[in-house]
Design a protein around this motif. Structure first.
Motif, PDB file in Angstrom:
ATOM      1  N   ILE A  66      32.731  38.868  68.929  1.00 34.03           N
ATOM      2  CA  ILE A  66      33.901  39.373  68.207  1.00 34.03           C
ATOM      3  C   ILE A  66      33.876  38.970  66.743  1.00 34.03           C
ATOM      4  N   GLU A  67      33.561  37.699  66.496  1.00 37.69           N
ATOM      5  CA  GLU A  67      33.526  37.252  65.096  1.00 37.69           C
ATOM      6  C   GLU A  67      32.722  35.973  64.939  1.00 37.69           C
ATOM      7  N   ASN A  68      32.197  35.813  63.718  1.00 35.52           N
ATOM      8  CA  ASN A  68      31.568  34.570  63.275  1.00 35.52           C
ATOM      9  C   ASN A  68      32.366  34.041  62.106  1.00 35.52           C
ATOM     10  N   THR A  69      32.672  32.750  62.111  1.00 36.59           N
ATOM     11  CA  THR A  69      33.396  32.168  60.999  1.00 36.59           C
ATOM     12  C   THR A  69      32.786  30.823  60.613  1.00 36.59           C
ATOM     13  N   LEU A  70      32.981  30.451  59.363  1.00 33.65           N
ATOM     14  CA  LEU A  70      32.599  29.135  58.869  1.00 33.65           C
ATOM     15  C   LEU A  70      33.846  28.480  58.317  1.00 33.65           C
ATOM     16  N   SER A  71      34.199  27.313  58.852  1.00 30.13           N
ATOM     17  CA  SER A  71      35.407  26.626  58.436  1.00 30.13           C
ATOM     18  C   SER A  71      35.161  25.125  58.442  1.00 30.13           C
ATOM     19  N   MET A  73      35.692  23.305  60.772  1.00 25.36           N
ATOM     20  CA  MET A  73      35.186  22.946  62.089  1.00 25.36           C
ATOM     21  C   MET A  73      33.669  23.096  62.168  1.00 25.36           C
ATOM     22  N   GLY A  74      33.100  23.991  61.361  1.00 29.59           N
ATOM     23  CA  GLY A  74      31.672  24.282  61.401  1.00 29.59           C
ATOM     24  C   GLY A  74      31.455  25.769  61.585  1.00 29.59           C
ATOM     25  N   TYR A  75      30.307  26.115  62.149  1.00 27.72           N
ATOM     26  CA  TYR A  75      29.987  27.509  62.446  1.00 27.72           C
ATOM     27  C   TYR A  75      30.529  27.860  63.835  1.00 27.72           C
ATOM     28  N   VAL A  76      31.463  28.800  63.861  1.00 28.77           N
ATOM     29  CA  VAL A  76      32.137  29.162  65.118  1.00 28.77           C
ATOM     30  C   VAL A  76      31.867  30.631  65.434  1.00 28.77           C
ATOM     31  N   SER A  77      31.460  30.895  66.671  1.00 23.37           N
ATOM     32  CA  SER A  77      31.282  32.266  67.142  1.00 23.37           C
ATOM     33  C   SER A  77      32.175  32.489  68.352  1.00 23.37           C
ATOM     34  N   LEU A  78      32.853  33.629  68.370  1.00 24.58           N
ATOM     35  CA  LEU A  78      33.781  33.964  69.453  1.00 24.58           C
ATOM     36  C   LEU A  78      33.269  35.189  70.188  1.00 24.58           C
ATOM     37  N   TYR A  79      33.188  35.072  71.521  1.00 21.79           N
ATOM     38  CA  TYR A  79      32.704  36.165  72.367  1.00 21.79           C
ATOM     39  C   TYR A  79      33.784  36.547  73.375  1.00 21.79           C
ATOM     40  N   LYS A  80      33.947  37.850  73.576  1.00 20.91           N
ATOM     41  CA  LYS A  80      34.844  38.365  74.622  1.00 20.91           C
ATOM     42  C   LYS A  80      34.014  38.569  75.885  1.00 20.91           C
ATOM     43  N   GLU A  81      34.454  37.940  76.991  1.00 20.56           N
ATOM     44  CA  GLU A  81      33.726  38.047  78.247  1.00 20.56           C
ATOM     45  C   GLU A  81      34.633  38.657  79.320  1.00 20.56           C
ATOM     46  N   ALA A  82      34.079  38.933  80.459  1.00 18.73           N
ATOM     47  CA  ALA A  82      34.810  39.647  81.513  1.00 18.73           C
ATOM     48  C   ALA A  82      36.065  38.902  81.947  1.00 18.73           C
ATOM     49  N   GLU A  83      35.990  37.581  82.052  1.00 18.19           N
ATOM     50  CA  GLU A  83      37.110  36.797  82.576  1.00 18.19           C
ATOM     51  C   GLU A  83      37.861  36.021  81.505  1.00 18.19           C
ATOM     52  N   GLY A  84      37.452  36.163  80.246  1.00 19.94           N
ATOM     53  CA  GLY A  84      38.114  35.405  79.196  1.00 19.94           C
ATOM     54  C   GLY A  84      37.304  35.402  77.918  1.00 19.94           C
ATOM     55  N   TYR A  85      37.092  34.203  77.380  1.00 27.80           N
ATOM     56  CA  TYR A  85      36.385  34.071  76.108  1.00 27.80           C
ATOM     57  C   TYR A  85      35.341  32.963  76.196  1.00 27.80           C
ATOM     58  N   CYS A  86      34.357  33.060  75.299  1.00 32.48           N
ATOM     59  CA  CYS A  86      33.388  31.989  75.109  1.00 32.48           C
ATOM     60  C   CYS A  86      33.329  31.682  73.615  1.00 32.48           C
ATOM     61  N   VAL A  87      33.364  30.406  73.273  1.00 31.71           N
ATOM     62  CA  VAL A  87      33.304  29.969  71.880  1.00 31.71           C
ATOM     63  C   VAL A  87      32.130  29.023  71.718  1.00 31.71           C
ATOM     64  N   THR A  88      31.306  29.260  70.704  1.00 28.34           N
ATOM     65  CA  THR A  88      30.231  28.320  70.389  1.00 28.34           C
ATOM     66  C   THR A  88      30.500  27.704  69.030  1.00 28.34           C
ATOM     67  N   LEU A  89      30.112  26.450  68.871  1.00 24.62           N
ATOM     68  CA  LEU A  89      30.374  25.718  67.634  1.00 24.62           C
ATOM     69  C   LEU A  89      29.191  24.826  67.310  1.00 24.62           C
ATOM     70  N   SER A  90      28.793  24.816  66.045  1.00 26.78           N
ATOM     71  CA  SER A  90      27.766  23.892  65.578  1.00 26.78           C
ATOM     72  C   SER A  90      28.130  23.422  64.177  1.00 26.78           C
TER      73      SER A  90
END
Length: 298
Positions: A66-71, A73-90
């Motif tokens: 859905i989106e990539n952001t830099l804040s 918090m760091g590098y954040v990626s948000l994914y829409k999945e079948a049952e909810g969401y997945c967020v990755t952070l580095s």
């Protein structure tokens, strides 16, 4: 074996369970003042299970990005999945990846944490902040990007783009308005309780270590704009909504979360003075802001 810790944040119950042997105080030092379940209006908001990096491969995102952001918090990626969401952070691009999986309402969360990463605690706190800011939207509450002070038994919130001077304006209130203290310098929670709007301290306060489990009725909310002269403009109805909306934490692509936010914000602007302050970084700006908010206080 797992060890569960309970926190009370803005009157909401947040539980975080860790693998045996992990030190919650070391990983989440800013959460210490919020330990324990409080009586009264406590609501079960979010249950987080922290998992080791050994389990991380099964948690990698498989849905739509859905989106990539830099804040901060760091590098954040948000994914829409079948049952909810997945967020990755580095912390850095291409760095160690921490992963969070959530249900649609962000009430059940699993965080796959690389415990050997020196910034693992920061990553966990940041992922909890993301989940918390969405979960509260279902409960007449909003996580807002602002600096908040309290005085005369009321809270006042200052919003604006990064670098506008939110923290500076809070410090001016503390310097020039007797009895003013800092409530939170980055992410206070606003909540409607019994028809009134309250501001709460949280474990997330940006670069300023201010973690106070306190709450006060909101006396006013102001968006700051740098200017050569100090001028205050009262905002009402639609204008007030537009003034506050950019500072609210919400996944814009999620229609249900947006609807919750819209409903809560509409009710808040009916209860609380909202303004825009064009200002210099001086004591006159702080005094003008305070006086105008008190004049328009409902």
């Amino acid at each position: 074996m797992r060890i569960e810790h309970q926190f009370s944040i803005a009157g909401f119950e947040v539980s975080v369970s860790f693998p045996d042997g992990w030190d919650a105080d070391t990983l989440l030092p800013s959460f210490r003042p919020f330990y324990g379940k409080k009586e009264g209006q406590e609501k079960a908001l979010l249950k987080c299970t922290v998992c080791t990096s050994v389990e991380n491969k099964a948690a990698m995102p498989s849905g739509e990005l859905i989106e990539n952001t830099l804040s901060d918090m760091g590098y954040v990626s948000l994914y829409k999945e079948a049952e909810g969401y997945c967020v990755t952070l580095s912390a850095e691009q291409g760095g160690t990846l921490h992963v969070m999986q959530t249900d649609r309402r962000f009430s059940t969360v699993r965080v796959y944490l690389h415990e050997e990463d020196k910034r693992a605690g920061h990553a966990l706190s940041s992922l909890l902040r993301i989940a918390y800011s969405q979960a509260v939207l279902y409960w007449d509450a909003v996580s807002i990007h602002a600096s908040a002070v309290y005085c005369e038994n009321k809270a006042f919130l200052f919003m604006g783009k990064s670098g506008t001077g939110k923290s500076t304006h809070s410090s001016l209130w503390m310097k020039y308005i007797q009895g003013t203290e800092l409530l939170n310098d980055d992410n206070p929670t606003l909540r409607i309780v019994d028809g009134k709007v309250y501001a709460y301290g949280t474990p997330w306060s940006g670069k300023t270590p201010c973690y106070k489990p306190l709450s006060y009725p909101v006396g006013g909310m102001v968006r700051l704009k740098q200017a050569p002269v100090n001028r205050f403009f009262r905002q009402k109805e639609v204008e007030a909504f537009i003034t506050l909306f950019p500072g609210c934490c919400v996944i814009h692509q999620d229609a249900e979360l947006r609807a919750c936010l819209y409903d809560t914000l509409i009710r808040m602007v009916e209860q609380v003075p909202v303004g825009v302050l064009e200002c210099r970084p001086d004591g006159e700006a702080a005094l003008l802001c305070r006086n105008m908010l008190l004049r328009t206080d409902k």
